[in-house]
Design a protein around this motif. Sequence first.
Motif, PDB file in Angstrom:
ATOM      1  N   GLN A 293       0.833  -1.205   0.000  1.00 35.41           N
ATOM      2  CA  GLN A 293       0.000   0.000   0.000  1.00 35.41           C
ATOM      3  C   GLN A 293       0.871   1.260   0.000  1.00 35.41           C
ATOM      4  O   GLN A 293       0.628   2.201  -0.750  1.00 35.41           O
ATOM      5  N   GLU A 294       1.892   1.251   0.831  1.00 41.37           N
ATOM      6  CA  GLU A 294       2.796   2.405   0.939  1.00 41.37           C
ATOM      7  C   GLU A 294       3.478   2.674  -0.407  1.00 41.37           C
ATOM      8  O   GLU A 294       3.497   3.807  -0.891  1.00 41.37           O
ATOM      9  N   LEU A 295       4.010   1.636  -1.029  1.00 45.76           N
ATOM     10  CA  LEU A 295       4.690   1.837  -2.312  1.00 45.76           C
ATOM     11  C   LEU A 295       3.688   2.218  -3.398  1.00 45.76           C
ATOM     12  O   LEU A 295       3.994   3.031  -4.279  1.00 45.76           O
ATOM     13  N   GLY A 296       2.487   1.654  -3.322  1.00 44.37           N
ATOM     14  CA  GLY A 296       1.437   2.012  -4.289  1.00 44.37           C
ATOM     15  C   GLY A 296       1.072   3.489  -4.189  1.00 44.37           C
ATOM     16  O   GLY A 296       0.873   4.170  -5.193  1.00 44.37           O
ATOM     17  N   ASP A 297       1.013   3.997  -2.950  1.00 43.28           N
ATOM     18  CA  ASP A 297       0.687   5.421  -2.737  1.00 43.28           C
ATOM     19  C   ASP A 297       1.824   6.313  -3.211  1.00 43.28           C
ATOM     20  O   ASP A 297       1.611   7.335  -3.839  1.00 43.28           O
TER      21      ASP A 297
END
Length: 391
Positions: A293-297
Amino acid sequence: MSQALSTDVLIVGGGIAGLWLNARLRQLGYSTLLVENASLGGGQSVKSQGIIHGGAKYALHGALTGASEAIADMPRRWRDALAGNGELDLTGVRQLSEAHYLWSPGSLAGNLTSFFASKAVRGRVDQVKGEQLPPALQHPKFKGKVYRLAELVLDVPSLISRLATLAGDSLLAGHEIAPLHDNNQLAGLRVDGREIRAQRVVLSAGAGNAALLASLGISQPTQQLRPLHMVLVKGPSLKPLYAHCLGGGPKPRVTVTTHPAADGQWVWYLGGDIAEAAGVARDEAAQIKAAQQELGDLLPWVDLSSARWATLRVDRAEPAQSGLVRPDNAFLADQGKLLVGWPTKLALSPDFSDRVLAALERDGIQPSQPPTLPELPRPAVARPVWEELLP
Ligand code: FAD
């Protein structure tokens, strides 16, 4: 019964602290033996991100702390060593990046005015744009600001290998360690039944120091362990990135380093806030999900569809501090012939050695005639964690 040995300094623990100290002592003419009970570097050292901090990260909350001051000189000392004209000859150690970057995904977060004014970053931070950006951030969709810090990133496995070479014949694989006393005074250690006498014994066994001290019947200094839950991601589309991504708080939201796998792919190693308390509380699947999620954001243009993921739990071992905070400097305590400590950062290994050398000088311990050593069982060098977890 194995042949008894004697040496000037007997070191227990072959992580970065013990290996750096061993190499420095040998260069100064001291005879040494270094005992390792598992693999060289296989404790925290090869699990570290290899950033040679100059303290910038610690100045994020604006205040100039003791840590920022003490650590500010470390990149220079390491650079000199890597260039072959420093306190150790580290030529051949692979440097992964000349710089580490500070990356603010939106507008500048937090109290960055005082951060840029602090001594740890003054004159060392330049904003970079366009082609100067780290490869992973060179994308039309990238918004945000990036600053270059003069903090290099090293390939720790090659560093450990180099220090193992500099150790010459001084390395000893050993498991059972017991004190060796003369007239109730520590005279050395008994390693797997072999007597080793020494002018000084240094415990640099990382998380193993607590058990070693207990086996010697010593209760001080006490040790603290601060856990991390790191994330590794490997994929054909990953490009190098060495950066602290800033959130609003005093710790980077995520710290990314990139490591070369044997098959030619890159592995991103994620630490920073994501690996701290909330991450430690998550199980492996939830931690991977949080990282996705963090890398996607943060990096929505990076194709992670065929990436492979793993997590790694590892404790940072340090001298106990009130409130489990991070100590500021390398730490060394001594009691008679015994010295014990933790570098507290890979980058601070030179500082750890300085403290041991200062104690030897204070006590008038001089190099003696080096003994001829028999052939000793030699510990192996640890494999990189990314090869272990994502072969
Ligand atoms: P270790 O590397 O743990 O070495 C101790 C050695 O002693 C081990 O080889 C172990 O097997 C051996 N040992 C233990 N018990 C015994 C015994 N009884 N007998 C014989 N041998 C024994 N610092 C930085 O500066 N930059 C970074 O980017 C960075 N990133 C990090 C990322 C993570 C995930 C972690 C956990 C730490 C990081 N650090 C970083 C901190 C850094 O890794 C440590 O401060 C440093 O590696 C500690 O080195 P050490 O030699 O004291 O311990």
